[in-house]
Each structure stands twice: as structure tokens, then as C-alpha cells.
Design an enzyme around this catalytic site. Structure first.
Site, mmCIF file in Angstrom:
data_model
loop_
_atom_site.group_PDB
_atom_site.id
_atom_site.type_symbol
_atom_site.label_atom_id
_atom_site.label_comp_id
_atom_site.label_asym_id
_atom_site.label_seq_id
_atom_site.Cartn_x
_atom_site.Cartn_y
_atom_site.Cartn_z
ATOM 1 N N ARG A 136 0.811 -1.236 0.000
ATOM 2 C CA ARG A 136 0.000 0.000 0.000
ATOM 3 C C ARG A 136 0.836 1.274 0.000
ATOM 4 O O ARG A 136 0.362 2.331 0.389
ATOM 5 C CB ARG A 136 -0.963 0.034 1.180
ATOM 6 C CG ARG A 136 -1.947 -1.091 1.184
ATOM 7 C CD ARG A 136 -3.165 -0.714 1.994
ATOM 8 N NE ARG A 136 -4.137 -1.774 1.923
ATOM 9 C CZ ARG A 136 -4.196 -2.793 2.767
ATOM 10 N NH1 ARG A 136 -3.334 -2.867 3.761
ATOM 11 N NH2 ARG A 136 -5.101 -3.713 2.634
ATOM 12 N N LYS A 148 3.129 11.662 -11.294
ATOM 13 C CA LYS A 148 2.390 10.644 -12.047
ATOM 14 C C LYS A 148 3.256 9.395 -12.185
ATOM 15 O O LYS A 148 4.424 9.486 -12.541
ATOM 16 C CB LYS A 148 2.067 11.149 -13.454
ATOM 17 C CG LYS A 148 0.954 12.171 -13.491
ATOM 18 C CD LYS A 148 0.636 12.498 -14.940
ATOM 19 C CE LYS A 148 -0.480 13.513 -15.052
ATOM 20 N NZ LYS A 148 -0.741 13.881 -16.467
ATOM 21 N N GLU A 206 10.859 18.834 -24.877
ATOM 22 C CA GLU A 206 10.010 19.248 -23.743
ATOM 23 C C GLU A 206 10.442 20.618 -23.221
ATOM 24 O O GLU A 206 9.610 21.431 -22.841
ATOM 25 C CB GLU A 206 10.055 18.220 -22.604
ATOM 26 C CG GLU A 206 9.588 16.816 -22.957
ATOM 27 C CD GLU A 206 8.065 16.658 -23.112
ATOM 28 O OE1 GLU A 206 7.314 17.629 -22.895
ATOM 29 O OE2 GLU A 206 7.648 15.539 -23.485
ATOM 30 N N LYS A 260 7.283 23.348 -14.737
ATOM 31 C CA LYS A 260 6.446 22.181 -14.446
ATOM 32 C C LYS A 260 5.947 22.215 -12.998
ATOM 33 O O LYS A 260 4.790 21.914 -12.728
ATOM 34 C CB LYS A 260 7.213 20.883 -14.720
ATOM 35 C CG LYS A 260 6.419 19.653 -14.325
ATOM 36 C CD LYS A 260 6.186 18.676 -15.423
ATOM 37 C CE LYS A 260 5.119 17.658 -15.041
ATOM 38 N NZ LYS A 260 5.241 16.390 -15.708
ATOM 39 N N GLU A 303 -4.594 17.530 -13.156
ATOM 40 C CA GLU A 303 -4.946 17.828 -14.534
ATOM 41 C C GLU A 303 -6.423 18.120 -14.749
ATOM 42 O O GLU A 303 -7.055 17.573 -15.653
ATOM 43 C CB GLU A 303 -4.513 16.674 -15.458
ATOM 44 C CG GLU A 303 -4.391 17.134 -16.897
ATOM 45 C CD GLU A 303 -3.699 16.126 -17.811
ATOM 46 O OE1 GLU A 303 -2.827 15.391 -17.340
ATOM 47 O OE2 GLU A 303 -4.034 16.136 -18.992
ATOM 48 N N ARG A 321 -2.978 22.127 -15.818
ATOM 49 C CA ARG A 321 -1.984 21.108 -16.206
ATOM 50 C C ARG A 321 -2.156 20.666 -17.665
ATOM 51 O O ARG A 321 -1.226 20.171 -18.281
ATOM 52 C CB ARG A 321 -2.042 19.920 -15.243
ATOM 53 C CG ARG A 321 -0.814 19.014 -15.362
ATOM 54 C CD ARG A 321 -0.598 18.162 -14.130
ATOM 55 N NE ARG A 321 0.491 17.217 -14.340
ATOM 56 C CZ ARG A 321 1.035 16.485 -13.388
ATOM 57 N NH1 ARG A 321 0.615 16.587 -12.152
ATOM 58 N NH2 ARG A 321 2.011 15.655 -13.652
ATOM 59 N N ASN A 327 0.108 19.642 -22.319
ATOM 60 C CA ASN A 327 -0.144 18.792 -23.482
ATOM 61 C C ASN A 327 0.129 19.503 -24.799
ATOM 62 O O ASN A 327 -0.180 18.969 -25.864
ATOM 63 C CB ASN A 327 -1.595 18.298 -23.477
ATOM 64 C CG ASN A 327 -1.794 17.206 -22.450
ATOM 65 O OD1 ASN A 327 -0.855 16.493 -22.130
ATOM 66 N ND2 ASN A 327 -2.985 17.106 -21.911
ATOM 67 N N HIS A 351 1.193 17.586 -27.739
ATOM 68 C CA HIS A 351 1.077 16.172 -27.378
ATOM 69 C C HIS A 351 -0.133 15.476 -27.981
ATOM 70 O O HIS A 351 -0.126 14.259 -28.138
ATOM 71 C CB HIS A 351 1.051 16.009 -25.861
ATOM 72 C CG HIS A 351 2.426 16.090 -25.251
ATOM 73 N ND1 HIS A 351 3.216 17.204 -25.373
ATOM 74 C CD2 HIS A 351 3.150 15.187 -24.535
ATOM 75 C CE1 HIS A 351 4.365 16.981 -24.744
ATOM 76 N NE2 HIS A 351 4.344 15.770 -24.230
ATOM 77 N N HIS A 379 1.251 12.322 -29.580
ATOM 78 C CA HIS A 379 0.986 10.931 -29.195
ATOM 79 C C HIS A 379 0.525 10.119 -30.396
ATOM 80 O O HIS A 379 0.933 8.969 -30.575
ATOM 81 C CB HIS A 379 -0.075 10.872 -28.088
ATOM 82 C CG HIS A 379 0.459 11.254 -26.752
ATOM 83 N ND1 HIS A 379 -0.282 11.937 -25.808
ATOM 84 C CD2 HIS A 379 1.676 11.071 -26.191
ATOM 85 C CE1 HIS A 379 0.465 12.138 -24.736
ATOM 86 N NE2 HIS A 379 1.654 11.621 -24.932
ATOM 87 N N HIS A 425 9.491 10.056 -28.373
ATOM 88 C CA HIS A 425 8.446 10.936 -27.862
ATOM 89 C C HIS A 425 8.737 12.395 -28.237
ATOM 90 O O HIS A 425 7.866 13.101 -28.730
ATOM 91 C CB HIS A 425 8.355 10.767 -26.343
ATOM 92 C CG HIS A 425 7.344 11.658 -25.710
ATOM 93 N ND1 HIS A 425 5.994 11.468 -25.867
ATOM 94 C CD2 HIS A 425 7.488 12.768 -24.942
ATOM 95 C CE1 HIS A 425 5.347 12.418 -25.211
ATOM 96 N NE2 HIS A 425 6.228 13.220 -24.642
HETATM 97 ZN ZN ZN Z 1 5.912 14.771 -23.298
#
Ligand code: ZN
Ligand code: ADP
Length: 347
Positions: free
Chosen positions: A121, A143, A184, A218, A228, A232, A236, A239, A243, A255
Site C-alpha cells: 500500500r 504521475k 520538452e 512544471k 490535470e 496542467r 499537453n 502532445h 501521441h 516521444h
Molecule cells: Zn511529453
């Protein structure tokens, strides 16, 4: 430039996360563990490439640590590998008093963070990012996740207690991975911090301010919106297309390369909407080219496929998809568009 900032804090209901840019990362790790986890055991989770290079240094800094090594590459970011790591921790007798350290790129910090968040946990987690992308993005903001077909379908919000950023790791990072991280940083310059542009276009870019300003951007966004729901989303930028392009290239593009092209497409939209000057779009493309990043959709991918894929994306909201636009350096705007609108603009 002004005074250097070494440390940043992200506040969250799970506790604070401290992100520190320091030389001698292993020494910092030793000091941190001595101060906060004296008596606890340490499990270092890493991948074959990183452990191959840094094994002896881990051992000399933390002679008692257990090192768990997974195969390098995104294919290791799965539930199966996470479960196997939990089984290894259990077998080695790790308890909630002990600490997990993720040493590697975003693949490892996501995977190790996920393992730390679910093993018994949740056990204390420290991230030591070794790629530029992980230092300025993946390891910052709490994340974690593993892939299930699509990327990061299973995951948790579990901020690392500490993120120790030592740019010396980048000396061994392959050039293509370095470029992917730069994409980035260019994203942060474009939508959040105009002052980064100067650092990024310098003839011999100094990494220190690039790391600091990118992390600061960030951190600021995460402190305003950890999960998000609002701000946030601006992260993106590039992105939504990125993606889709990354996927459609069958991951031949990294990426960063895919989001580089994604940012150029987002700029095209901004210009069609009359929200961006051509000169501004060109400035961003120049920055991308300077860092060896692509600015055009490769011939083997059809734009129509990209658009179709975008509208299958999980972030779909009714018929419209959210796009982040850059109005001027460091300035963003969120818009929503239908597939038809998008198709017309990108023709
Ligand atoms: Zn990225
Ligand atoms: P990202 O941070 O882009 O998500 P990965 O974690 O997949 O990427 O790392 C990219 C590649 O670089 C992997 O093959 C990984 O093993 C390797 N790598 C990570 N950090 C270093 C480093 N400091 N030196 C050499 N190779 C590294």
C-alpha cells in the site's frame, strides 16, 4: 542570469515532493537517506543500460542496497514487470520502513514509482532521473504508471518524496535521447517561460538554466493543478498530435521527435485561427531545428490518419478535442475543435 534555484517543492495531499538540482547525485542520495530514512533498507530499481553504466557507483555509494534491474525500453513498463518487482521486493524482505529508489529515464521513474505506490500500500519513493526528459518532465509531478496497450493506462498519483536531479548523468545519455528531452524544454519555452528561448538558442546551450527553468515551469503548473483538471492541460502542448504521430510511427520516432512535429501542427492551427503570427511559429520551428528535431510529418504517415487517431484519444470531450496553442513566446491558450474544423485547417 539571476540567482540559481536548487530546490523546488510540489505540495500535494500525499505529502510534499522536493525536487533538487545538485551535483554528486549519489552523495545527495546518501545524505538524504541518512537524514530521513536511517536504518531503512534501500531497493534501487533501474534498467539494464543505466545499471550497466552506474552499477559500481551505486554500490560504492550504497553498499547495502539491493539493485533490481529490468530490461531497458518501454516494453518493460507493464503490470507483469511491476508484479515481478513486487515479488522480488517481498522475497528480499522489504517492508514499509524501507525505501524504493528509481534510477533511470522516464520508463524507470514511472515503473518504480508505480511499484513504490502499490507495494504494501505504498513505500517511500525517491526518483533519480537519468534522462533529460525524466529530469524536466516524467519524474516531476507525481504521475506513475505502466502501459496496457496504450501508454500509462494503469497508474497512480504518487509524488516522490525527493527527486534528485544530477545533470552529470546526461554525459552518458545517447544524443537522440538528449534531443527528445530538449523538445520538452522547447515546449516550456513556448507556452510558459519565454526567457528559456534565449538559453535554448545559445550556440553552446548551458544545461543548468534549461533544467532549472523547465523544472520551475512544471512545478508551478503542478502546484496549481496536480490532477490535470485545468492548467496542467497546457503541458499537453504538441502532445495531442504528438501521441498520435508517435503511435503511427510505430515508435520509430521518439516521444520528443513526435511532439516536435505536434507542436508545429498546433502552430499551424493557431495561425489559421488568426491567433499566432507566422514569425512566432517560425521562431519555434527554428528552435526545434537547432536541436535536430523534425518539424514535418514523415511521408509514411498520412495526416488524415493522425486526425482520426486524435479523435480516438482518451482525452476526447464530446465531439471536440482540446488543443493548446502558443500565442506568443511563453503564452498559451486552450481551444476546442471538431474533426471537420481540424481537417480544414491542416489541409
Ligand atoms: Zn511529453
Ligand atoms: P525517457 O526518459 O525518454 O522516458 P527511457 O527511460 O526509456 O526514456 O530511457 C531512454 C533510453 O536511454 C533507455 O534505453 C535507457 O536505458 C537509456 N538511458 C537512460 N538514462 C541513461 C544515461 N544516463 N546514460 C545512458 N543511457 C541512459
Amino acid at each position: 542570469m539571476g540567482r540559481l534555484r536548487h530546490c523546488f517543492i510540489i505540495r500535494s495531499p500525499h505529502g510534499n515532493s522536493r525536487i533538487c538540482i545538485k551535483a554528486e547525485g549519489f552523495l545527495e542520495l546518501q545524505k538524504y537517506l541518512d537524514k530521513h530514512h536511517k536504518g531503512g533498507r534501500v531497493a534501487v530499481i533501474s534498467d539494464t543500460n543505466v545499471a550497466g553504466i552506474y552499477h559500481d557507483r551505486i554500490k560504492s555509494a550504497l553498499p547495502e542496497a539491493d539493485i533490481f534491474v529490468t530490461e531497458a525500453g518501454e516494453k518493460s513498463k507493464t503490470m507483469k514487470v511491476a508484479e515481478a518487482l513486487c515479488a522480488d521486493l517481498l522475497e528480499a524482505g522489504f517492508t514499509r520502513k524501507d525505501v524504493v529508489v528509481g534510477l533511470g529515464g522516464g520508463m524507470i521513474t514511472d515503473l518504480a514509482g508505480f511499484v513504490a505506490s502499490v507495494y504494501m500500500r505504498g513505500v517511500p519513493f525517491i526518483a533519480m532521473p537519468t534522462t533529460l526528459l525524466a529530469m524536466i518532465d516524467a519524474a516531476v509531478g507525481g504521475k506513475t504508471g505502466v502501459n496496457l496497450g496504450a501508454k500509462n493506462i494503469i497508474g497512480t498519483f504518487y509524488p516522490a518524496e525527493a527527486v534528485l536531479v544530477d545533470q552529470a548523468f546526461l554525459k552518458t545519455l545517447p544524443e537522440r535521447e538528449m534531443k527528445t528531452g530538449m523538445a520538452e524544454a522547447i515546449k516550456y519555452a513556448t507556452i510558459l517561460d519565454a526567457s528559456l528561448e534565449r538559453d535554448l538558442i545559445a550556440n553552446q546551450p548551458d544545461l543548468r538554466p534549461i533544467l532549472e527553468k523547465s523544472i520551475a515551469a512544471k512545478v508551478q503548473v503542478c502546484n496549481e493543478d496536480l490532477k490535470e483538471s485545468g492548467l496542467r492541460k497546457v503541458l499537453n502542448f504538441g502532445h495531442t498530435f504528438g501521441h498520435a504521430i508517435e503511435y503511427l510511427s510505430r515508435y520509430k520516432l521518439t516521444h520528443g521527435e513526435a511532439i516536435s512535429i505536434g507542436m508545429v501542427l498546433a502552430n499551424k492551427i493557431a495561425q489559421k485561427l488568426g491567433r499566432q503570427s507566422k514569425a512566432h511559429g517560425d521562431r519555434i520551428s527554428e528552435m526545434l531545428k537547432k536541436h535536430g528535431l523534425p518539424t514535418e510529418v514523415p511521408k509514411y504517415i498520412k495526416l488524415k490518419e493522425v486526425i482520426e487517431m486524435v479523435y480516438r484519444d482518451k482525452k476526447m470531450d464530446g465531439q471536440k478535442v482540446t488543443f493548446i496553442l502558443s500565442l506568443g513566446m511563453g503564452q498559451h491558450k486552450i481551444v476546442k475543435l471538431t474533426p471537420d474544423e481540424l481537417m480544414k485547417m491542416l489541409k
